[in-house]
Design a protein around this motif. Structure first.
Motif, mmCIF file in Angstrom:
data_model
loop_
_atom_site.group_PDB
_atom_site.id
_atom_site.type_symbol
_atom_site.label_atom_id
_atom_site.label_comp_id
_atom_site.label_asym_id
_atom_site.label_seq_id
_atom_site.Cartn_x
_atom_site.Cartn_y
_atom_site.Cartn_z
ATOM 1 N N VAL A 184 -4.071 4.496 -10.319
ATOM 2 C CA VAL A 184 -3.876 3.052 -10.209
ATOM 3 C C VAL A 184 -2.378 2.766 -10.236
ATOM 4 C CG1 VAL A 184 -4.316 0.807 -11.298
ATOM 5 C CG2 VAL A 184 -6.059 2.609 -11.390
ATOM 6 N N THR A 219 -6.023 5.693 0.126
ATOM 7 C CA THR A 219 -6.279 4.422 -0.553
ATOM 8 C C THR A 219 -7.787 4.201 -0.677
ATOM 9 O OG1 THR A 219 -4.282 3.540 0.467
ATOM 10 C CG2 THR A 219 -5.821 1.941 -0.482
ATOM 11 N N VAL A 220 -8.224 3.818 -1.867
ATOM 12 C CA VAL A 220 -9.615 3.459 -2.114
ATOM 13 C C VAL A 220 -9.765 1.943 -2.071
ATOM 14 C CG1 VAL A 220 -11.507 3.527 -3.794
ATOM 15 C CG2 VAL A 220 -10.021 5.530 -3.490
ATOM 16 N N ASP A 221 -8.839 1.238 -2.722
ATOM 17 C CA ASP A 221 -8.899 -0.218 -2.778
ATOM 18 C C ASP A 221 -7.488 -0.758 -2.957
ATOM 19 O OD1 ASP A 221 -10.277 -2.700 -2.820
ATOM 20 O OD2 ASP A 221 -10.153 -2.756 -4.998
ATOM 21 N N LEU A 222 -7.254 -1.928 -2.399
ATOM 22 C CA LEU A 222 -5.953 -2.562 -2.522
ATOM 23 C C LEU A 222 -6.166 -4.054 -2.656
ATOM 24 C CD1 LEU A 222 -2.806 -2.270 -2.322
ATOM 25 C CD2 LEU A 222 -3.086 -2.750 0.117
ATOM 26 N N ARG A 223 -5.546 -4.618 -3.667
ATOM 27 C CA ARG A 223 -5.586 -6.070 -3.846
ATOM 28 C C ARG A 223 -4.161 -6.583 -3.745
ATOM 29 N NH1 ARG A 223 -8.201 -10.491 -6.246
ATOM 30 N NH2 ARG A 223 -6.625 -11.996 -6.915
ATOM 31 N N ASP A 233 0.999 4.042 -3.011
ATOM 32 C CA ASP A 233 0.666 5.419 -2.664
ATOM 33 C C ASP A 233 1.809 6.363 -3.036
ATOM 34 O OD1 ASP A 233 0.668 7.780 -0.638
ATOM 35 O OD2 ASP A 233 -1.344 6.942 -0.413
ATOM 36 N N ASP A 274 0.828 -1.206 0.000
ATOM 37 C CA ASP A 274 0.000 0.000 0.000
ATOM 38 C C ASP A 274 0.860 1.253 0.000
ATOM 39 O OD1 ASP A 274 -2.297 1.614 0.125
ATOM 40 O OD2 ASP A 274 -2.377 1.490 2.308
ATOM 41 N N ARG A 307 -2.270 -4.467 -6.722
ATOM 42 C CA ARG A 307 -2.737 -3.299 -7.468
ATOM 43 C C ARG A 307 -3.485 -2.420 -6.494
ATOM 44 N NH1 ARG A 307 -4.692 -2.977 -13.526
ATOM 45 N NH2 ARG A 307 -2.440 -2.912 -13.707
ATOM 46 N N GLY A 308 -3.139 -1.140 -6.513
ATOM 47 C CA GLY A 308 -3.785 -0.194 -5.620
ATOM 48 C C GLY A 308 -4.571 0.847 -6.390
ATOM 49 N N LEU A 309 -5.670 1.272 -5.798
ATOM 50 C CA LEU A 309 -6.501 2.344 -6.343
ATOM 51 C C LEU A 309 -6.523 3.453 -5.302
ATOM 52 C CD1 LEU A 309 -8.546 3.324 -8.541
ATOM 53 C CD2 LEU A 309 -10.329 2.236 -7.140
ATOM 54 N N TYR A 310 -6.205 4.676 -5.718
ATOM 55 C CA TYR A 310 -6.053 5.785 -4.790
ATOM 56 C C TYR A 310 -6.861 6.987 -5.279
ATOM 57 C CZ TYR A 310 -2.258 2.804 -3.349
ATOM 58 O OH TYR A 310 -1.531 1.730 -2.915
#
Length: 143
Positions: free
Chosen positions: A116, A84-88, A71, A67, A133-136
């Motif tokens: 992303v 962070t919105v989502d983290l896989r 970021d 994460d 994969r992170g979504l921010y």
């Protein structure tokens, strides 16, 4: 102020990485920062072990490192922290006790509202331990 393709405010990135108390406790270090990519180091500590036998590092710490790397890849472009919105995270192998863990974050897309990143967590032998994969929320940086 956003960085240009030729410049990254490495001092700002390092300050944002090393100032939070949690990051200090983890011992996070900025190893590399280029436009759209970072390498974050985390020295191994006995407190990171997940079982009483001390055979592997807790996966939550790998996810944390992932994460942070994702970021901070975006921070090299935006110049400020993004939530962070989502983290896989996909775990590939156990993180065995060793000397060092590294998170490598690379921007896939940096839009006005969302960013992303792809992330790899490596051990001190360059073995891939996890990928993610992170979504921010990049729009939050200017809000």
């Amino acid at each position: 102020m956003s960085a240009t393709a030729d410049e990254v405010d490495v001092e700002l990135v390092e300050r944002l990485l090393t100032t939070p108390a949690y990051h200090k406790w983890l011992g996070l270090e900025l190893l590399e920062a280029t436009y759209g990519r970072v390498v974050v180091g985390m020295p191994y500590r006995a407190e990171f072990l997940a079982d009483s036998e001390g055979s592997y590092v807790h996966g939550g710490l790998l996810a944390t490192l992932a994460d942070v790397a994702g970021d901070f890849a975006l921070i090299t472009r935006i110049g400020s922290a993004v939530p962070t919105v989502d983290l896989r995270v996909d775990y590939l192998r156990p993180a065995l006790p060793g000397r060092y863990l590294r998170g490598v974050g690379t921007i896939v897309r940096c839009g006005r509202q969302l960013g992303v990143t792809d992330i790899t967590v490596l051990d001190d032998q360059d073995k891939e331990l996890a990928v993610g994969r992170g979504l921010y929320a990049t729009g939050a940086a200017s809000a």
